[in-house]
Design a protein around this motif. Structure first.
Motif, PDB file in Angstrom:
ATOM      1  N   UNK A 156     -47.140 -42.856  -3.167  1.00 22.17           N
ATOM      2  CA  UNK A 156     -46.538 -43.161  -4.771  1.00 22.17           C
ATOM      3  C   UNK A 156     -46.753 -42.271  -5.765  1.00 22.17           C
ATOM      4  N   UNK A 157     -47.779 -41.416  -5.622  1.00 20.68           N
ATOM      5  CA  UNK A 157     -47.879 -40.449  -6.613  1.00 20.68           C
ATOM      6  C   UNK A 157     -47.153 -39.389  -6.226  1.00 20.68           C
ATOM      7  N   UNK A 158     -46.899 -39.063  -5.085  1.00 23.78           N
ATOM      8  CA  UNK A 158     -45.873 -37.751  -4.775  1.00 23.78           C
ATOM      9  C   UNK A 158     -44.229 -38.362  -5.053  1.00 23.78           C
ATOM     10  N   UNK A 159     -43.938 -39.467  -5.139  1.00 19.50           N
ATOM     11  CA  UNK A 159     -42.855 -39.899  -5.456  1.00 19.50           C
ATOM     12  C   UNK A 159     -42.554 -39.807  -7.277  1.00 19.50           C
ATOM     13  N   UNK A 160     -43.548 -39.454  -7.877  1.00 21.58           N
ATOM     14  CA  UNK A 160     -43.296 -38.993  -9.257  1.00 21.58           C
ATOM     15  C   UNK A 160     -42.491 -37.998  -9.457  1.00 21.58           C
ATOM     16  N   UNK A 161     -42.613 -37.033  -8.296  1.00 25.07           N
ATOM     17  CA  UNK A 161     -41.421 -36.089  -8.481  1.00 25.07           C
ATOM     18  C   UNK A 161     -40.102 -36.137  -8.886  1.00 25.07           C
ATOM     19  N   UNK A 162     -39.852 -37.181  -8.451  1.00 27.87           N
ATOM     20  CA  UNK A 162     -38.582 -37.577  -8.882  1.00 27.87           C
ATOM     21  C   UNK A 162     -38.348 -38.220 -10.345  1.00 27.87           C
ATOM     22  N   UNK A 187     -50.865 -30.633 -14.373  1.00 30.63           N
ATOM     23  CA  UNK A 187     -51.943 -31.751 -14.568  1.00 30.63           C
ATOM     24  C   UNK A 187     -51.962 -32.728 -13.429  1.00 30.63           C
ATOM     25  N   UNK A 188     -50.912 -33.036 -12.934  1.00 23.53           N
ATOM     26  CA  UNK A 188     -50.943 -33.910 -11.906  1.00 23.53           C
ATOM     27  C   UNK A 188     -51.719 -33.318 -10.690  1.00 23.53           C
ATOM     28  N   UNK A 189     -51.204 -31.976 -10.287  1.00 22.04           N
ATOM     29  CA  UNK A 189     -51.960 -31.223  -9.183  1.00 22.04           C
ATOM     30  C   UNK A 189     -53.448 -30.982  -9.397  1.00 22.04           C
ATOM     31  N   UNK A 190     -53.733 -30.744 -10.676  1.00 22.53           N
ATOM     32  CA  UNK A 190     -55.267 -30.767 -10.922  1.00 22.53           C
ATOM     33  C   UNK A 190     -55.942 -32.126 -10.790  1.00 22.53           C
ATOM     34  N   UNK A 191     -55.430 -33.100 -11.270  1.00 28.02           N
ATOM     35  CA  UNK A 191     -55.890 -34.259 -10.982  1.00 28.02           C
ATOM     36  C   UNK A 191     -55.882 -34.658  -9.725  1.00 28.02           C
ATOM     37  N   UNK A 192     -55.135 -34.312  -8.814  1.00 24.75           N
ATOM     38  CA  UNK A 192     -55.132 -34.375  -7.338  1.00 24.75           C
ATOM     39  C   UNK A 192     -56.128 -33.703  -6.705  1.00 24.75           C
ATOM     40  N   UNK A 243     -59.035 -32.569  -8.060  1.00 22.08           N
ATOM     41  CA  UNK A 243     -60.194 -33.477  -8.390  1.00 22.08           C
ATOM     42  C   UNK A 243     -60.706 -34.628  -7.834  1.00 22.08           C
ATOM     43  N   UNK A 244     -59.706 -35.471  -7.455  1.00 21.90           N
ATOM     44  CA  UNK A 244     -59.741 -36.713  -6.898  1.00 21.90           C
ATOM     45  C   UNK A 244     -60.083 -36.551  -5.482  1.00 21.90           C
ATOM     46  N   UNK A 245     -59.382 -35.464  -4.911  1.00 17.18           N
ATOM     47  CA  UNK A 245     -59.684 -35.299  -3.355  1.00 17.18           C
ATOM     48  C   UNK A 245     -60.982 -34.778  -3.018  1.00 17.18           C
ATOM     49  N   UNK A 246     -61.566 -33.728  -4.222  1.00 20.55           N
ATOM     50  CA  UNK A 246     -63.034 -33.500  -3.995  1.00 20.55           C
ATOM     51  C   UNK A 246     -63.973 -34.503  -4.013  1.00 20.55           C
ATOM     52  N   UNK A 247     -63.482 -35.468  -5.174  1.00 20.72           N
ATOM     53  CA  UNK A 247     -64.524 -36.493  -5.260  1.00 20.72           C
ATOM     54  C   UNK A 247     -64.692 -37.535  -4.078  1.00 20.72           C
TER      55      UNK A 247
END
Length: 86
Positions: A4-10, A32-37, A39-43
């Motif tokens: 769902x987040x990846x589809x935000x590219x459209x 910003x989205x990549x940074x959030x991704x 951080x969330x992956x590390x968490x």
């Protein structure tokens, strides 16, 4: 959630990239989205590692080994032998 987040590219390509030729708003949003991704992956990795250590400690305390995996097969991820991976 990831799909769902990846589809935000459209959405980004249609509505955020609006100021050519440098596209500051579009690139900033994507960064910003990549940074959030990241951080969330590390968490998520930290949290899964913590849960796996708790399960390993409870298995060692109760003497549960992988030989008993058939006894816990119906429990799914609640099984003390289940381990999260990324």
């Amino acid at each position: 959630m990831v799909i769902g987040l990846a589809n935000l590219g459209v959405v980004c390509s249609s509505f955020i990239y609006i100021d050519p030729p440098r596209f500051h708003v579009g690139h900033g949003t994507i960064m910003g989205w990549l940074s959030l991704t990241i951080v969330l992956s590390i968490f998520a990795m930290w949290d899964y590692n913590r849960i796996n250590k708790q399960k390993e400690a409870s298995c060692a305390k109760e003497g549960i080994t992988s030989d008993l995996k058939d006894n816990f097969s119906d429990m799914g991820d609640d099984s003390p032998l289940f381990r999260y991976t990324i």
